[in-house]
Write a protein that holds these residues in place. Structure first.
Motif, PDB file in Angstrom:
ATOM      1  N   LEU A  87     122.764 142.419  26.681  1.00  0.00           N
ATOM      2  CA  LEU A  87     124.270 142.729  26.284  1.00  0.00           C
ATOM      3  C   LEU A  87     125.228 141.911  27.282  1.00  0.00           C
ATOM      4  N   GLY A  88     124.540 142.198  28.635  1.00  0.00           N
ATOM      5  CA  GLY A  88     125.094 141.575  29.937  1.00  0.00           C
ATOM      6  C   GLY A  88     125.099 139.958  29.808  1.00  0.00           C
ATOM      7  N   VAL A  89     123.704 139.655  29.219  1.00  0.00           N
ATOM      8  CA  VAL A  89     123.986 138.087  29.182  1.00  0.00           C
ATOM      9  C   VAL A  89     124.680 137.554  28.305  1.00  0.00           C
ATOM     10  N   ILE A 346     117.519 136.469  27.796  1.00  0.00           N
ATOM     11  CA  ILE A 346     118.482 135.153  27.587  1.00  0.00           C
ATOM     12  C   ILE A 346     118.222 134.904  25.939  1.00  0.00           C
ATOM     13  N   ALA A 347     116.689 134.659  25.799  1.00  0.00           N
ATOM     14  CA  ALA A 347     116.431 134.306  24.462  1.00  0.00           C
ATOM     15  C   ALA A 347     117.167 135.035  23.279  1.00  0.00           C
ATOM     16  N   ALA A 348     117.165 136.473  23.417  1.00  0.00           N
ATOM     17  CA  ALA A 348     117.618 137.397  22.443  1.00  0.00           C
ATOM     18  C   ALA A 348     119.256 137.046  22.399  1.00  0.00           C
ATOM     19  N   ALA A 349     119.909 136.948  23.288  1.00  0.00           N
ATOM     20  CA  ALA A 349     121.317 136.576  23.510  1.00  0.00           C
ATOM     21  C   ALA A 349     121.652 135.554  22.394  1.00  0.00           C
ATOM     22  N   GLY A 353     123.257 135.178  18.252  1.00  0.00           N
ATOM     23  CA  GLY A 353     124.419 134.272  17.739  1.00  0.00           C
ATOM     24  C   GLY A 353     125.264 134.021  19.197  1.00  0.00           C
ATOM     25  N   ALA A 354     125.234 134.260  20.212  1.00  0.00           N
ATOM     26  CA  ALA A 354     125.956 133.862  21.424  1.00  0.00           C
ATOM     27  C   ALA A 354     125.632 132.484  21.585  1.00  0.00           C
ATOM     28  N   ALA A 365     125.792 140.450  19.048  1.00  0.00           N
ATOM     29  CA  ALA A 365     124.678 139.540  19.166  1.00  0.00           C
ATOM     30  C   ALA A 365     123.527 139.974  19.871  1.00  0.00           C
ATOM     31  N   ALA A 366     123.939 141.005  20.969  1.00  0.00           N
ATOM     32  CA  ALA A 366     122.471 141.608  21.615  1.00  0.00           C
ATOM     33  C   ALA A 366     121.705 142.282  20.761  1.00  0.00           C
ATOM     34  N   LEU A 367     122.552 143.299  19.914  1.00  0.00           N
ATOM     35  CA  LEU A 367     121.601 143.972  19.107  1.00  0.00           C
ATOM     36  C   LEU A 367     120.954 143.351  18.304  1.00  0.00           C
ATOM     37  N   LEU A 368     121.233 142.179  17.375  1.00  0.00           N
ATOM     38  CA  LEU A 368     120.668 141.564  16.460  1.00  0.00           C
ATOM     39  C   LEU A 368     119.629 140.817  17.093  1.00  0.00           C
ATOM     40  N   GLY A 369     119.805 139.882  18.364  1.00  0.00           N
ATOM     41  CA  GLY A 369     118.807 139.460  19.183  1.00  0.00           C
ATOM     42  C   GLY A 369     117.838 139.930  19.416  1.00  0.00           C
TER      43      GLY A 369
END
Length: 418
Positions: A87-89, A346-349, A353-354, A365-369
């Protein structure tokens, strides 16, 4: 038929005792708008959701235990810590920058928590605040170096990755590992605290009610400004669909242990950050700076302050994620925040979709990633495959996500020119 003037002083001709001059987007209109956005290249979360469905179907086919209630409960709990870091990323990506040190900062926060709580016998709340403060100070330092000297964020945070990892080892001392008391409320919160079934359903109802209220308030505001707004029917339909999906998800998780409070805490953070990004002046400034820092500056936005806040919130959330990870493990050691923590966040962000180009993405995007990342990890673990396979698959998914981002960006640019 009469002629009048709208709120901007422009002449308006219409039927006074017919429908309101403010158009409302009904269910059919909402669908048409959605299809128009897709054709224009604004795919939103569709590629991520489609990819997640493919991943889940593939792993369920290979191992029927993957979509079991027990495994999904474990998956949600695994998402909380790394998801908070992600989420921070997302925030720092939105302003067109990067933070390569979130893993090291999360590890340092875990070390500070363990030392102050266990060795120095601080109150756990004070220990948590100290660990979070360390993360926040790191982000403020990044913001200062970036805005004052113009050092690229890649270089600053790469130095932070090395420096804060060394500081983490120094804080832990010779032992290199400190166990948190199993009877502490912090460990209980991260490992064993689940919502009762009735409470989980109550949370779903309250959440959907808040969502419907937010949509209604926004529709009224847009209608008052003579802008196109959603109809009541469209809002009710969206709210009903969300209630159905969340209700079924909670029902299925309750077949096992239920909804973990730590995962709920992560969801609350996502909703709070989403509100800040979409409903506040600060959020609009973040997107403006990510789109074009120079244009934002000319529009009167204090760009330096936005960079400061983005870096500070990124590292603060990384520290919170490190605390959650230490609590779930009931220990802080030299491997806290190390390994693939940094790369997965970073990959998840990006997968969620970020955009790496800045100015596009949401808190969700943090949740989905992170769900995608942890689904791959969980599925491969159930198949007893080596971690090398997980790294390769995650790398492929990351590349595909960046390709989708680049293609959709080109499509939107071409559509805008057309």
């Amino acid at each position: 038929m009469s002629t009048g003037f709208d709120s901007r002083g422009n002449p308006v001709t219409g039927f006074t005792d017919s429908v309101a001059t403010t158009p409302a987007t009904g269910i059919r209109g909402s669908l048409d708008l959605f299809l128009t956005r897709i054709r224009g290249g604004d795919l939103g979360s569709l590629p991520v959701i489609a990819g997640l469905v493919v991943i889940w179907v593939a792993f369920q086919t290979l191992n029927p235990a993957f979509l079991s209630s027990r495994n999904l409960v474990d998956l949600t709990m695994q998402c909380a810590a790394i998801g908070t870091i992600t989420l921070g990323v997302v925030l720092v990506l939105l302003v067109g920058q990067i933070d390569l040190s979130v893993g090291s900062i999360s590890g340092l926060a875990a070390a500070v928590l363990a030392v102050t709580f266990v060795q120095w016998q601080w109150n756990p709340v004070a220990a948590i605040l100290a660990a979070v403060a360390v993360g926040c100070l790191a982000g403020l330092l990044y913001g200062y170096l970036f805005t004052r000297f113009g050092v690229p964020s890649f270089v600053i945070t790469l130095a932070g990755l090395l420096g804060f990892q060394g500081l983490q080892l120094w804080v832990l001392g010779d032992t290199g590992s400190i166990n948190l008391p199993y009877d502490s409320w912090l460990v209980f919160f991260a490992q064993q605290l689940y919502l009762p079934a009735w409470a989980s359903y109550a949370v779903v109802v309250l959440g959907v009610a808040g969502y419907a209220w937010s949509l209604t308030t926004r529709a009224r505001r847009r209608a008052a400004a003579d802008l196109e707004s959603q109809s009541t029917g469209a809002i009710l339909l969206r709210s009903a669909l969300l209630l159905t999906v969340l209700g079924l998800a909670v029902w299925y998780l309750n077949l096992s242990r239920g909804v973990g409070v730590m995962f709920l805490f992560f969801l609350v953070l996502v909703v709070a950050v989403n509100h800040a990004l979409t409903r506040t002046r600060w959020g609009r400034a973040v997107y403006a700076v990510g789109g074009s820092a120079e244009a934002a500056r000319r529009a009167g936005i204090r760009v330096d302050r936005i960079y400061y806040s983005a870096f500070a919130m990124c590292t603060t959330l990384a520290a919170v994620g490190g605390i959650l990870a230490a609590a779930r493990l009931a220990a802080a050691n030299q491997s806290s925040g190390a390994g693939d923590t940094n790369l997965n966040a970073i990959a998840a962000a990006v997968i969620g979709g970020a955009s790496l180009f800045g100015g596009r993405g949401t808190a969700f995007a943090a949740l989905l990633g992170v769900v995608v990342i942890q689904s791959i990890s969980s599925g491969l673990t159930l198949l007893s495959l080596d971690s090398s396979v997980r790294f390769m698959i995650t790398g492929v998914v990351l590349v595909l996500a960046v390709i989708v981002d680049s293609v959709s960006r080109r499509s939107r640019t071409a559509s805008g020119r057309g």
